[in-house]
Design a protein around this motif. Structure first.
Motif, PDB file in Angstrom:
ATOM      1  N   HIS A   1       1.251  -0.867  -8.018  1.00  0.00           N
ATOM      2  CA  HIS A   1       2.141  -1.285  -7.050  1.00  0.00           C
ATOM      3  C   HIS A   1       3.453  -1.906  -7.714  1.00  0.00           C
ATOM      4  O   HIS A   1       3.506  -2.395  -8.717  1.00  0.00           O
ATOM      5  N   CYS A   2       4.435  -1.538  -6.821  1.00  0.00           N
ATOM      6  CA  CYS A   2       5.879  -1.994  -7.382  1.00  0.00           C
ATOM      7  C   CYS A   2       5.932  -3.489  -7.596  1.00  0.00           C
ATOM      8  O   CYS A   2       5.541  -4.236  -6.729  1.00  0.00           O
ATOM      9  N   SER A   3       6.861  -3.972  -8.514  1.00  0.00           N
ATOM     10  CA  SER A   3       7.118  -5.416  -8.620  1.00  0.00           C
ATOM     11  C   SER A   3       7.979  -6.081  -7.708  1.00  0.00           C
ATOM     12  O   SER A   3       8.399  -7.462  -7.698  1.00  0.00           O
ATOM     13  N   HIS A   4       8.691  -5.185  -7.044  1.00  0.00           N
ATOM     14  CA  HIS A   4       9.533  -5.867  -5.884  1.00  0.00           C
ATOM     15  C   HIS A   4       8.837  -6.366  -4.688  1.00  0.00           C
ATOM     16  O   HIS A   4       8.524  -7.669  -4.733  1.00  0.00           O
ATOM     17  N   TYR A   5       8.432  -5.478  -3.820  1.00  0.00           N
ATOM     18  CA  TYR A   5       7.502  -6.029  -2.713  1.00  0.00           C
ATOM     19  C   TYR A   5       6.117  -5.285  -2.700  1.00  0.00           C
ATOM     20  O   TYR A   5       5.560  -5.223  -1.266  1.00  0.00           O
ATOM     21  N   HIS A   6       5.706  -4.809  -3.455  1.00  0.00           N
ATOM     22  CA  HIS A   6       4.385  -4.425  -3.719  1.00  0.00           C
ATOM     23  C   HIS A   6       4.210  -3.055  -3.252  1.00  0.00           C
ATOM     24  O   HIS A   6       3.190  -2.630  -2.772  1.00  0.00           O
ATOM     25  N   GLY A   7       5.392  -2.227  -3.114  1.00  0.00           N
ATOM     26  CA  GLY A   7       5.389  -0.887  -2.681  1.00  0.00           C
ATOM     27  C   GLY A   7       4.285  -0.064  -3.107  1.00  0.00           C
ATOM     28  O   GLY A   7       3.997  -0.191  -4.387  1.00  0.00           O
ATOM     29  N   PRO A   8       3.468   0.779  -2.532  1.00  0.00           N
ATOM     30  CA  PRO A   8       2.772   1.719  -3.219  1.00  0.00           C
ATOM     31  C   PRO A   8       3.238   2.945  -4.015  1.00  0.00           C
ATOM     32  O   PRO A   8       3.817   4.019  -3.701  1.00  0.00           O
TER      33      PRO A   8
ATOM     34  N   ARG B   1       9.273   6.340  -9.139  1.00  0.00           N
ATOM     35  CA  ARG B   1      10.513   5.772  -8.223  1.00  0.00           C
ATOM     36  C   ARG B   1       9.452   5.401  -7.061  1.00  0.00           C
ATOM     37  O   ARG B   1       8.669   5.963  -6.372  1.00  0.00           O
ATOM     38  N   CYS B   2      10.169   3.958  -6.575  1.00  0.00           N
ATOM     39  CA  CYS B   2       9.207   3.535  -5.349  1.00  0.00           C
ATOM     40  C   CYS B   2       9.564   3.958  -4.045  1.00  0.00           C
ATOM     41  O   CYS B   2      10.742   4.019  -3.889  1.00  0.00           O
ATOM     42  N   PRO B   3       8.613   4.044  -3.121  1.00  0.00           N
ATOM     43  CA  PRO B   3       9.030   4.742  -2.006  1.00  0.00           C
ATOM     44  C   PRO B   3       9.668   3.792  -1.116  1.00  0.00           C
ATOM     45  O   PRO B   3      10.531   4.289  -0.244  1.00  0.00           O
ATOM     46  N   TRP B   4       9.503   2.536  -1.132  1.00  0.00           N
ATOM     47  CA  TRP B   4      10.160   1.678  -0.127  1.00  0.00           C
ATOM     48  C   TRP B   4      11.696   1.434  -0.355  1.00  0.00           C
ATOM     49  O   TRP B   4      12.425   1.492   0.510  1.00  0.00           O
ATOM     50  N   HIS B   5      11.937   1.053  -1.582  1.00  0.00           N
ATOM     51  CA  HIS B   5      13.608   0.607  -1.958  1.00  0.00           C
ATOM     52  C   HIS B   5      14.097   1.102  -3.101  1.00  0.00           C
ATOM     53  O   HIS B   5      15.121   0.628  -3.633  1.00  0.00           O
ATOM     54  N   HIS B   6      13.374   2.364  -3.401  1.00  0.00           N
ATOM     55  CA  HIS B   6      13.760   3.092  -4.719  1.00  0.00           C
ATOM     56  C   HIS B   6      14.034   2.535  -6.114  1.00  0.00           C
ATOM     57  O   HIS B   6      14.827   2.878  -6.876  1.00  0.00           O
ATOM     58  N   ALA B   7      13.267   1.560  -6.209  1.00  0.00           N
ATOM     59  CA  ALA B   7      13.395   0.759  -7.516  1.00  0.00           C
ATOM     60  C   ALA B   7      12.640   1.833  -8.494  1.00  0.00           C
ATOM     61  O   ALA B   7      11.880   3.108  -7.925  1.00  0.00           O
ATOM     62  N   CYS B   8      12.949   2.028 -10.020  1.00  0.00           N
ATOM     63  CA  CYS B   8      12.481   2.944 -10.690  1.00  0.00           C
ATOM     64  C   CYS B   8      11.743   2.603 -12.070  1.00  0.00           C
ATOM     65  O   CYS B   8      12.336   1.599 -12.533  1.00  0.00           O
TER      66      CYS B   8
HETATM   67  S1  FES Z   1       8.718  -2.447  -2.976  1.00  0.00           S
HETATM   68 FE1  FES Z   1       9.454  -1.102  -4.489  1.00  0.00          FE
HETATM   69  S2  FES Z   1      11.484  -1.234  -4.289  1.00  0.00           S
HETATM   70 FE2  FES Z   1      10.865  -2.832  -2.933  1.00  0.00          FE
END
Ligand code: FES
Ligand SMILES: Cc1cc2nc3c(=O)[nH]c(=O)nc-3n(C[C@H](O)[C@H](O)[C@H](O)COP(=O)(O)OP(=O)(O)OC[C@H]3O[C@@H](n4cnc5c(N)ncnc54)[C@H](O)[C@@H]3O)c2cc1C
Length: 507
Positions: A51-58, A70-77
């Motif tokens: 899970h992403c360290s931003h908002y926990h995106g899968p 790359r994260c599906p929710w807000h494109h972190a990498c």
């Molecule tokens: S939850 Fe992954 S970029 Fe926001």
């Protein structure tokens, strides 16, 4: 009944999994309670937190690009080898796990010691770096300087009274009452002390003395710099109508603004939101979650049409109406007299709270006074350098040469501000890295996230894949056949692929 946590997803990776059981390039499994993402990239197999360290995106729903995911929710990498969050909005590294191959089976049993980020290192080492601004760009720059192993002094001067917060949350979950206050700080207070970042709040910078290489605070004190980053952001446009200065008429930019709005919304029966664009409509959705009756007054005929086009505009309007929002479009408020907001068209709405969201203006006074080259923003080159040696600018104030649109653009997006802060940090250390990220923003309305990549001020064609009304679409904005931007709802991989295609096409 005691609440039970959901069991971790996928197979137990300590028991091993056959290579042939990997479906495609990603698989989620677990080690004890930790969910792990196994990723095949070429002949390499990586294991990283799922899970992403931003908002926990899968991350399993994201995109693998070389040795990154790359994260599906807000494109972190994230770097699969080191776990580093190489692109905002995620800032924190993910844990990486040891992958052991025995025969044709893969086992994951324990974490690796957290690897160091891959850095280009400090090419130049200025003694003192000063950052003006405690928002997205300023914070991301300070954090990146330390990540790059910069050991010199960092002073961050912010006119805010709160340490850097997750500003996008102020119109979304926090305003809606569904995010606790401790989600807001970008880092806990100790971070600044532990990272030797001298964060000074309530510190307004009044001018820059380029000869003496210092900034002058409003109270007359000076702070010396060798490199200076201007990241002063934007301020909300105030409404110039009688009564707009009353205590129940508010703008929304800072945590203090948001707290004041929440105070007014508590127990309020009705609110008027002036402005039918992103902040106004996100705030409208959040106020509806608090059971406040919401009237949105906007000059436009369709909300967000200018940015997203007519069909998306109609959809957004219908979505808000489904949730009980009442629109007064093609109209504005001409006066606020106590609780009575008078519409230009003649009606009156009685409201306990008036939220003004009619746009923002970049905070340019400091740069203008310093004589920096300006062009509806602070002009910067691809390295985010201003016209003055040693002074950089990033975020809402910066107008930069965008490689993708071939225009000099200035945008007001959280992710762009953070990524520019990160690039400016590297360049203050002499790394000469051009800022070339494709602009990205997201917006959230009830359960509908809208993602947008690219930049399209004007277009001559819009094509829609899927269904906007069905909340499953990819909308392409083109000019003379060239793709400028893509908006999407629940088409996350397609949005990531569009971003990648723009990066490659314009490289
Ligand atoms: S939850 Fe992954 S970029 Fe926001
Ligand atoms: C409620 C809200 C929701 C948003 N939601 C989204 C979203 O969902 N998606 C998205 O892409 N964007 C969103 N945005 C926009 C995004 O927050 C901005 O683009 C981003 O914060 C810009 O970053 P910045 O660092 O340039 O400026 P800011 O984050 O505004 O930070 C500027 C900082 O500079 C300080 N400052 C200014 N002048 C001085 C001075 N003279 N001396 C000292 N300090 C000074 C300010 O106090 C502040 O700390 C939202 C904005 C708001 C207000």
């Amino acid at each position: 009944m005691a609440e039970q946590n959901a069991p971790p997803a996928g197979p137990d990776l300590t028991l091993g999994i056959a290579l042939s059981e990997l479906p495609g390039d990603m698989l989620v499994g677990h080690v004890g309670d930790d969910e792990i993402l196994l990723v095949m990239s070429g002949s390499q197999i990586f294991a990283i937190d799922a899970h992403c360290s931003h908002y926990h995106g899968p991350l399993a729903d994201g995109l693998v690009v070389g040795e990154n995911v790359r994260c599906p929710w807000h494109h972190a990498c994230f770097d699969l080898r080191t776990g580093e969050a190489v692109r905002a909005p995620a800032l924190g590294a993910l844990a990486v796990w040891k992958v052991e191959c025995e025969g044709d089976r893969i086992f994951v049993r324990e974490r690796r010691e957290q690897p160091k980020p891959r850095t280009k290192g400090v090419v130049e080492s200025p003694d003192r770096i000063v950052i003006v601004g405690g928002g997205a760009a300023g914070f991301a720059a300070a954090e990146m300087l330390r990540r790059q192993d910069y050991r010199g002094g960092i002073t961050m001067l912010s006119s805010d009274d709160a340490p850097p917060v997750d500003r996008p949350n102020l119109s979304k979950d926090y305003l809606a009452g569904s995010a606790p206050e401790d989600w807001l700080p970008l880092r806990p207070d100790e971070f600044y002390k532990d990272s030797a970042i001298d964060l000074r709040l309530n510190s307004e910078v009044a001018s820059i003395d380029q000869g003496a290489r210092n900034v002058v605070l409003a109270d007359g004190k000076t702070v010396a710099y060798d490199r200076l980053l201007l990241a002063t952001g934007a301020e909300p446009v105030r409404l110039a109508v009688p009564g707009a200065d009353q205590p129940h008429a508010r703008v929304l930019r800072s945590l203090a603004d948001c707290r004041a709005i929440i105070g007014l919304a508590t127990g309020a029966r009705r609110a008027v939101v002036i402005g039918a664009s992103f902040i106004g409509l996100e705030a409208a959705a959040s106020l509806r979650a608090r059971n406040v009756e919401v009237h949105v007054v906007g000059l436009e005929q369709r909300p967000m049409e200018r940015v997203l086009g007519p069909e998306m505009g109609d959809f957004i309007r219908a979505l808000h109406e489904e949730h009980g929002v009442i629109f007064h479009l093609g109209d504005t408020v001409s006066a606020i007299d106590g609780k009575r907001a008078t519409l230009k068209s003649g009606g009156v709405i009685e409201a306990d709270l008036v939220m003004v969201g009619v746009g923002v203006r970049p905070r340019l006074a400091l740069a203008e006074k310093a004589g920096l080259t300006m062009d509806r923003g602070v002009t910067v080159n691809a390295y985010l350098e201003t016209s003055a040696p040693g002074i950089f600018a990033a975020g809402d104030i910066a107008r930069w040469p965008d490689r993708h649109s071939n225009q000099k653009i200035r945008v007001e997006h959280w992710v762009v501000a953070e990524r520019q802060g990160q690039t400016a940090a590297r360049n203050m250390l002499g790394q000469r890295e051009a800022f070339d990220a494709v602009p990205f923003f997201w917006s959230q309305h009830y359960d509908v996230p809208i993602n947008y990549v690219g930049y399209a001020e004007k277009w001559d064609q819009i094509t829609v894949d899927g269904s906007i009304a069905g909340k499953d679409c990819l909308v392409r904005y083109k000019s003379r056949g060239r793709l400028l931007a893509v908006a999407s709802i629940y088409r996350d991989v397609a949005s990531l692929e569009a971003e990648l295609a723009m990066e490659v096409a314009d490289a």
